[in-house]
Structure formats: C-alpha cells, structure tokens
Design an enzyme around this catalytic site. Structure first.
Site, PDB file in Angstrom:
ATOM      1  N   GLY A 139       5.966 -50.267  69.285  1.00 32.04           N
ATOM      2  CA  GLY A 139       6.414 -48.907  68.944  1.00 32.04           C
ATOM      3  C   GLY A 139       6.887 -48.811  67.506  1.00 32.04           C
ATOM      4  N   LEU A 149      10.539 -43.539  65.578  1.00 27.65           N
ATOM      5  CA  LEU A 149      11.858 -43.438  64.926  1.00 27.65           C
ATOM      6  C   LEU A 149      12.593 -44.793  64.971  1.00 27.65           C
ATOM      7  CD1 LEU A 149      14.394 -41.777  63.923  1.00 27.65           C
ATOM      8  CD2 LEU A 149      14.851 -41.283  66.330  1.00 27.65           C
ATOM      9  N   SER A 163      18.232 -45.409  77.127  1.00 21.63           N
ATOM     10  CA  SER A 163      18.785 -44.175  76.576  1.00 21.63           C
ATOM     11  C   SER A 163      20.021 -43.780  77.380  1.00 21.63           C
ATOM     12  CB  SER A 163      17.704 -43.100  76.670  1.00 21.63           C
ATOM     13  OG  SER A 163      18.293 -41.840  76.717  1.00 21.63           O
ATOM     14  N   SER A 164      20.929 -43.046  76.732  1.00 23.83           N
ATOM     15  CA  SER A 164      22.171 -42.674  77.425  1.00 23.83           C
ATOM     16  C   SER A 164      21.904 -41.721  78.594  1.00 23.83           C
ATOM     17  CB  SER A 164      23.155 -42.048  76.440  1.00 23.83           C
ATOM     18  OG  SER A 164      22.563 -40.954  75.800  1.00 23.83           O
ATOM     19  N   CYS A 165      20.682 -41.151  78.674  1.00 22.38           N
ATOM     20  CA  CYS A 165      20.408 -40.230  79.790  1.00 22.38           C
ATOM     21  C   CYS A 165      20.204 -40.965  81.110  1.00 22.38           C
ATOM     22  CB  CYS A 165      19.244 -39.315  79.472  1.00 22.38           C
ATOM     23  SG  CYS A 165      17.704 -40.180  79.427  1.00 22.38           S
ATOM     24  N   TYR A 206      12.322 -39.319  83.337  1.00 24.70           N
ATOM     25  CA  TYR A 206      12.472 -40.260  82.217  1.00 24.70           C
ATOM     26  C   TYR A 206      13.585 -41.272  82.522  1.00 24.70           C
ATOM     27  CZ  TYR A 206      13.481 -41.635  77.353  1.00 24.70           C
ATOM     28  OH  TYR A 206      13.692 -42.334  76.189  1.00 24.70           O
ATOM     29  N   LYS A 265      13.533 -45.398  82.899  1.00 28.52           N
ATOM     30  CA  LYS A 265      14.373 -46.284  82.069  1.00 28.52           C
ATOM     31  C   LYS A 265      15.272 -47.168  82.934  1.00 28.52           C
ATOM     32  CE  LYS A 265      13.140 -45.364  77.921  1.00 28.52           C
ATOM     33  NZ  LYS A 265      12.583 -46.446  77.111  1.00 28.52           N
ATOM     34  N   HIS A 295      14.234 -33.698  69.945  1.00 24.95           N
ATOM     35  CA  HIS A 295      15.621 -33.727  70.420  1.00 24.95           C
ATOM     36  C   HIS A 295      16.441 -32.693  69.650  1.00 24.95           C
ATOM     37  CE1 HIS A 295      14.542 -37.943  71.723  1.00 24.95           C
ATOM     38  NE2 HIS A 295      15.069 -37.415  72.801  1.00 24.95           N
TER      39      HIS A 295
HETATM   40  N1  LIG Z   1      15.192 -40.764  69.759  1.00 31.32           N
HETATM   41  C1  LIG Z   1      16.348 -40.892  70.375  1.00 31.32           C
HETATM   42  O1  LIG Z   1      17.259 -40.065  70.235  1.00 31.32           O
HETATM   43  C2  LIG Z   1      16.607 -42.065  71.273  1.00 31.32           C
HETATM   44  C3  LIG Z   1      17.865 -42.166  71.796  1.00 31.32           C
HETATM   45  C4  LIG Z   1      18.133 -43.204  72.638  1.00 31.32           C
HETATM   46  C5  LIG Z   1      17.152 -44.116  72.939  1.00 31.32           C
HETATM   47  N2  LIG Z   1      15.937 -44.017  72.421  1.00 31.32           N
HETATM   48  C6  LIG Z   1      14.953 -44.992  72.866  1.00 31.32           C
HETATM   49  O2  LIG Z   1      14.355 -45.707  71.814  1.00 31.32           O
HETATM   50  C7  LIG Z   1      12.997 -45.965  72.122  1.00 31.32           C
HETATM   51  C8  LIG Z   1      12.121 -45.432  71.011  1.00 31.32           C
HETATM   52  O3  LIG Z   1      12.363 -44.051  70.850  1.00 31.32           O
HETATM   53  P1  LIG Z   1      11.863 -43.259  69.545  1.00 31.32           P
HETATM   54  O4  LIG Z   1      12.737 -42.085  69.418  1.00 31.32           O
HETATM   55  O5  LIG Z   1      11.703 -44.215  68.422  1.00 31.32           O
HETATM   56  O6  LIG Z   1      10.429 -42.755  70.035  1.00 31.32           O
HETATM   57  P2  LIG Z   1       9.196 -42.258  69.138  1.00 31.32           P
HETATM   58  O7  LIG Z   1       9.645 -41.936  67.767  1.00 31.32           O
HETATM   59  O8  LIG Z   1       8.505 -41.205  69.934  1.00 31.32           O
HETATM   60  O9  LIG Z   1       8.273 -43.556  69.058  1.00 31.32           O
HETATM   61  C9  LIG Z   1       7.616 -44.032  70.182  1.00 31.32           C
HETATM   62  C10 LIG Z   1       6.751 -45.189  69.796  1.00 31.32           C
HETATM   63  O10 LIG Z   1       6.061 -45.644  70.975  1.00 31.32           O
HETATM   64  C11 LIG Z   1       4.661 -45.683  70.707  1.00 31.32           C
HETATM   65  N3  LIG Z   1       3.922 -45.415  71.937  1.00 31.32           N
HETATM   66  C12 LIG Z   1       4.135 -44.432  72.854  1.00 31.32           C
HETATM   67  N4  LIG Z   1       3.227 -44.504  73.842  1.00 31.32           N
HETATM   68  C13 LIG Z   1       2.413 -45.553  73.544  1.00 31.32           C
HETATM   69  C14 LIG Z   1       1.278 -46.136  74.181  1.00 31.32           C
HETATM   70  N5  LIG Z   1       0.811 -45.654  75.335  1.00 31.32           N
HETATM   71  N6  LIG Z   1       0.685 -47.196  73.598  1.00 31.32           N
HETATM   72  C15 LIG Z   1       1.154 -47.695  72.432  1.00 31.32           C
HETATM   73  N7  LIG Z   1       2.218 -47.198  71.782  1.00 31.32           N
HETATM   74  C16 LIG Z   1       2.843 -46.134  72.337  1.00 31.32           C
HETATM   75  C17 LIG Z   1       4.442 -44.602  69.664  1.00 31.32           C
HETATM   76  O11 LIG Z   1       3.211 -44.817  69.023  1.00 31.32           O
HETATM   77  P3  LIG Z   1       2.401 -43.636  68.274  1.00 31.32           P
HETATM   78  O12 LIG Z   1       2.962 -43.568  66.902  1.00 31.32           O
HETATM   79  O13 LIG Z   1       1.009 -44.069  68.327  1.00 31.32           O
HETATM   80  O14 LIG Z   1       2.670 -42.375  69.049  1.00 31.32           O
HETATM   81  C18 LIG Z   1       5.654 -44.832  68.771  1.00 31.32           C
HETATM   82  O15 LIG Z   1       5.437 -45.933  67.927  1.00 31.32           O
HETATM   83  C19 LIG Z   1      12.717 -45.305  73.476  1.00 31.32           C
HETATM   84  O16 LIG Z   1      12.802 -46.249  74.476  1.00 31.32           O
HETATM   85  C20 LIG Z   1      13.842 -44.317  73.618  1.00 31.32           C
HETATM   86  O17 LIG Z   1      14.203 -44.121  74.957  1.00 31.32           O
HETATM   87  C21 LIG Z   1      15.620 -43.007  71.570  1.00 31.32           C
END
Ligand SMILES: NC(=O)c1ccc[n+]([C@@H]2O[C@H](COP(=O)([O-])OP(=O)(O)OC[C@H]3O[C@@H](n4cnc5c(N)ncnc54)[C@H](OP(=O)(O)O)[C@@H]3O)[C@@H](O)[C@H]2O)c1
Length: 311
Positions: free
Chosen positions: A12, A16, A109-111, A138, A142, A181
């Site tokens: 990933g 972000l 995630s906190s959810c 979701y 998780k 978000h």
């Molecule tokens: N954002 C928040 O506020 C937040 C808060 C708490 C926890 N988190 C956790 O942190 C983690 C990452 O979140 P994020 O916000 O960084 O998400 P994001 O920006 O949407 O990034 C998701 C990543 O996963 C990849 N991905 C998704 N589906 C895929 C698939 N089928 N095959 C290969 N790659 C795939 C995406 O690749 P592509 O670029 O190709 O789409 C991207 O690199 C998650 O587990 C999330 O629950 C996030």
C-alpha cells in the site's frame, strides 16, 4: 530489530499511510525496501500474493494496503469494504506466515471500537459493545485482521502487531468528494471557499461530533518504532490524546488556510454525524516510549501545500 539492509515490504506504498512509511524508511537510511503496484499485484488475488511473498521473502512487512473511505462510501459500499479488506489482510497475513515472516505491522483503525465506547478508548474495550452502523462492515474486517494477528502470535509465536491509528491526514490523502474522510474534505472545502470567494462553509451533520486527528508522519514513525520494539500486547492505539469538535476543526483550518476572512459555518443536518466521540487512550503506546510530535497548524499547512502541488 530492522537493520539498514533488512528486506522490508511496504504493502500500500502509494496511499496516505504507506507513502509516509516509505518516506520515513528512506529518510532513516533503510536500503532494501520492496514495493509493487496494484497493477502488477492485486492483493485480493490469493495465489499471486502467496507466490509473490514466497519469492521475495521479506523479513518485515508493513500492511498499509486497504480499501479506505469516509462515511459516505463506508455506508454505501459495504460489500466492497468487507470483501476487499478481508481478502487483502487474509492473503498478506497468511502469506507472510507461509513465507517465514516473523515481524509484521497491520494497520487498523479507531472505528473498530464500539460506537458508544467509554472515553478515552483503551485497547481492552475492543468488542465490548455495538459498532457504528455506517462503517460496521469495514470495522468487522479490521477486527478480523486484529484477531488474525493475535491468533498467529499465540499459535505460531510470530510477532504480528496491529496499530490502531486515529483519523489520519497528510500528503497523498484522498480528496474525492464522496469518498474522503472529514479532515481532507474540510481542507478541500476551505480551499474552494478561498478560490471561489464564497462566504459559507457547510459541514456534514451538526458539527458537534468530536474527533482526534494525527499527522501521517507520526503514524509512520509509530510503525517503525513498534516494528523495532518487543511488546507483550499485539494491539496498540496510536493517537495524540486530544480531540476537538468537527466545528472547531473547521474553524482551525479556516484560520490556518485563509486567515482574516469571516466565513459563516452552516450545517447540513440531512447528513449523518457518525460516532459522537472517538478519543483514543494512548497510555499503552506512551508506556513503550512512543508519543506523537504533531503541531496541528504546521501539519495542516504542510498538507495544504502538498494538496496544491497535486492539483
Ligand atoms: N486515512 C485514515 O484516516 C486512517 C486512519 C486510521 C487508520 N488507517 C489505516 O491505514 C491503512 C492505510 O490507509 P490509507 O488512508 O493510507 O489508505 P489509502 O490512502 O486509500 O491507501 C490504500 C493503499 O492500498 C492500496 N490498495 C488498495 N486495494 C488494493 C488492492 N486490491 N491491491 C493492491 N493494493 C491495494 C492502494 O493502492 P492504489 O494506489 O493502487 O489504490 C493504496 O496504496 C488502512 O488500513 C487504514 O485502515 C487510515
């Protein structure tokens, strides 16, 4: 302990959190970092993931790949959220075990915590009540990931840890109108007010829900910190320990991005408010010596600059 030449796979890496982990690892001098695009490896494809991990044999894995979204997409695409997330984590965690990977960080995630959870939320409150309906698919996925890590640690003696970050923001965030978000959505709304010379900012819901936010560099630091740390617990909250209402965040972002303008805040009450409050207890992370360094206004400005660059 990760060595500078250890083989590290970041799943990933374009997202972000994943891109911040990659940035931090590079800044810290780690040289043997592996990434692969979704085009080359769809993480939902079990056979391919198992084969890939057996071939590259990483020593450390950060799982920042997931299907992620805000309240709208979480409540309208529940099937995608549960299927994609269960598949991605199942394939990566089992694939890691089969390839002999001993150390892994899984991002949750906190959810995952109950909707009406006692505050601040301690790790032990997991599964102590009903989930928020808008993102239960979701959250269930998780929670399954957390239980997988715990179960593998118990049965196989692995060191798979789950970090539970609060709402995260920073460069490479998702600004899609229906998919983002609340925090990046607010940054984008304030930007539009600025360029279109508007005088109102309309918030989803009543603006009273309280949220904790953290800058993504802190999350990346936490991931590397806990990869290098032995912990008894496999589930650790990552946050700042402080929260504000959505209305207060709107005021802070307005003041930071367009100071000296008098913008009226309005409320779209047809839209959901989500969980009333989500403040994580960070005492466990602190006990192990980790603490967030975020300065809110500076982090907003940094994020806004990267948002402008990508436009
Ligand atoms: N954002 C928040 O506020 C937040 C808060 C708490 C926890 N988190 C956790 O942190 C983690 C990452 O979140 P994020 O916000 O960084 O998400 P994001 O920006 O949407 O990034 C998701 C990543 O996963 C990849 N991905 C998704 N589906 C895929 C698939 N089928 N095959 C290969 N790659 C795939 C995406 O690749 P592509 O670029 O190709 O789409 C991207 O690199 C998650 O587990 C999330 O629950 C996030």
């Amino acid at each position: 302990m990760i060595k500078l030449n250890s083989k590290i796979y970041v799943a990933g890496h374009t997202g972000l959190v994943g891109s911040a982990i990659l940035r931090k690892l590079r800044q810290k001098g780690y040289k043997n970092i592996i990434t692969i695009s979704r085009k080359k490896l769809n993480l939902k494809d079990q056979n391919k993931v198992f084969k890939y991990l057996k071939k590259i044999k990483p020593e450390f894995i950060f799982i920042a790949a997931a299907k992620v979204g805000g309240i709208y997409s979480n409540s309208n695409y529940k099937a995608d959220f549960i299927y994609d997330n269960l598949s991605i984590q199942l394939n990566l965690i089992q694939g890691a075990y089969m390839s002999g990977v001993q150390n892994l960080i899984f991002l949750g995630s906190s959810c995952v915590y109950p909707r009406m959870c006692k505050q601040p939320i301690k790790e032990k409150y997991l599964l102590s009540g009903k989930l928020e309906k808008t993102n239960d698919a979701y959250a269930i996925a998780k929670i399954a990931g957390i239980k997988m890590c715990e179960s593998y640690n118990i049965q196989y003696g692995t060191n798979y840890r789950c970090l539970m970050p609060t709402n995260t923001f920073g460069p490479n965030d998702n600004y899609n109108d229906l998919n983002s978000h609340f925090f990046p959505a607010l940054i984008k709304k304030v930007h539009q007010i600025n360029i279109k010379k508007l005088s109102n900012l309309t918030l989803w819901g009543n603006g009273k829900s309280r949220r904790e936010v953290i800058f993504v560099d802190d999350i990346a630091e936490a991931c590397i910190f806990f990869m290098n740390k032995k912990t008894k617990e496999s589930l650790i909250n990552i946050g700042t320990g402080k929260d504000f209402s959505i209305k207060q965040y709107a005021q802070i972002i307005l003041k930071t991005i367009i100071p000296n303008k008098n913008i009226k805040i309005k409320y779209d009450l047809s839209k959901p408010n989500g969980t009333p409050r989500k403040l994580l207890s960070i005492s466990l992370a602190k006990k192990y010596g980790w603490q967030a360094k975020m300065k809110l206004k500076e982090s907003i400005l940094f994020t806004y600059k990267s948002f402008l660059k990508k436009k």
